[in-house]
Motif scaffolding. Structure first.
Motif, PDB file in Angstrom:
ATOM      1  N   GLU A 242      -3.153  17.530 -41.656  1.00 60.23           N
ATOM      2  CA  GLU A 242      -3.222  18.748 -40.852  1.00 60.23           C
ATOM      3  C   GLU A 242      -2.515  19.904 -41.546  1.00 60.23           C
ATOM      4  OE1 GLU A 242      -1.706  17.708 -37.003  1.00 60.23           O
ATOM      5  OE2 GLU A 242      -3.502  16.595 -36.451  1.00 60.23           O
TER       6      GLU A 242
ATOM      7  N   SER B 213      -4.246  23.294 -42.760  1.00 60.44           N
ATOM      8  CA  SER B 213      -3.697  24.594 -42.358  1.00 60.44           C
ATOM      9  C   SER B 213      -3.487  25.487 -43.571  1.00 60.44           C
ATOM     10  CB  SER B 213      -2.373  24.415 -41.616  1.00 60.44           C
ATOM     11  OG  SER B 213      -2.583  23.752 -40.405  1.00 60.44           O
TER      12      SER B 213
ATOM     13  N   THR C 258      -6.870  26.688 -44.883  1.00 58.41           N
ATOM     14  CA  THR C 258      -7.412  27.706 -43.987  1.00 58.41           C
ATOM     15  C   THR C 258      -6.701  29.034 -44.203  1.00 58.41           C
ATOM     16  OG1 THR C 258      -7.970  26.026 -42.338  1.00 58.41           O
ATOM     17  CG2 THR C 258      -7.821  28.294 -41.564  1.00 58.41           C
ATOM     18  N   THR C 259      -5.392  28.969 -44.374  1.00 61.52           N
ATOM     19  CA  THR C 259      -4.616  30.181 -44.613  1.00 61.52           C
ATOM     20  C   THR C 259      -5.017  30.837 -45.928  1.00 61.52           C
ATOM     21  OG1 THR C 259      -2.751  29.373 -43.334  1.00 61.52           O
ATOM     22  CG2 THR C 259      -2.278  31.079 -44.950  1.00 61.52           C
TER      23      THR C 259
ATOM     24  N   PRO D   6      -3.148  29.112 -38.350  1.00 62.96           N
ATOM     25  CA  PRO D   6      -3.216  27.653 -38.533  1.00 62.96           C
ATOM     26  C   PRO D   6      -1.843  26.976 -38.418  1.00 62.96           C
ATOM     27  CG  PRO D   6      -4.481  28.756 -40.240  1.00 62.96           C
ATOM     28  CD  PRO D   6      -3.723  29.810 -39.490  1.00 62.96           C
TER      29      PRO D   6
ATOM     30  N   GLU E  63      -0.848  26.755 -34.759  1.00 63.07           N
ATOM     31  CA  GLU E  63      -1.542  25.674 -34.088  1.00 63.07           C
ATOM     32  C   GLU E  63      -0.938  24.320 -34.490  1.00 63.07           C
ATOM     33  OE1 GLU E  63      -5.594  26.322 -35.268  1.00 63.07           O
ATOM     34  OE2 GLU E  63      -5.845  28.023 -33.904  1.00 63.07           O
TER      35      GLU E  63
END
Length: 111
Positions: free
Chosen positions: A13, A17, A20-21, A99, A102
């Motif tokens: 995860e 993240s 995605t960043t 991200p 979250e």
């Protein structure tokens, strides 16, 4: 105590993240570069047009009027562009942080 599967899932995860960043930041920086390029191009074109108008001016009063109008429109354009760029930077920061926010929320619920 966390088991191996839980820590592996958290690691995945975190990696997701981060990716995605990076993707969000890349898109944001591309948008910033495009905006800066467009603004620079328009500013150059506007300046060139003003120089042509100044050369064609028949009187000093007309030249001063042209220069004053140009200064005013340049300032207004700069303020509008600065506002737009600050909004893009703020959105970039939000997208880059999202991200991790979250992931932190998920870790908080697993604790």
């Amino acid at each position: 105590m966390m088991n191996f599967d839980s820590s592996s899932k958290l690691g995945k995860e975190a990696m997701d993240s981060m990716l995605t960043t990076v993707s969000s930041m890349t898109k944001g920086f591309q948008q910033i570069a495009a905006e800066a390029t467009d603004y620079s191009k328009k500013a150059f074109e506007d300046s060139s047009a003003v120089v042509e108008k100044l050369v064609a001016a028949k009187s000093l009063d007309k030249a001063i009027e042209i220069q004053t109008d140009f200064a005013k429109s340049s300032y207004e354009g700069f303020v509008a562009q600065a506002t737009k760029m600050s909004e893009i930077y703020a959105d970039l920061a939000k997208q880059a942080y999202k991200p991790f926010e979250e992931a932190a929320a998920k870790v908080g619920t697993h604790a």
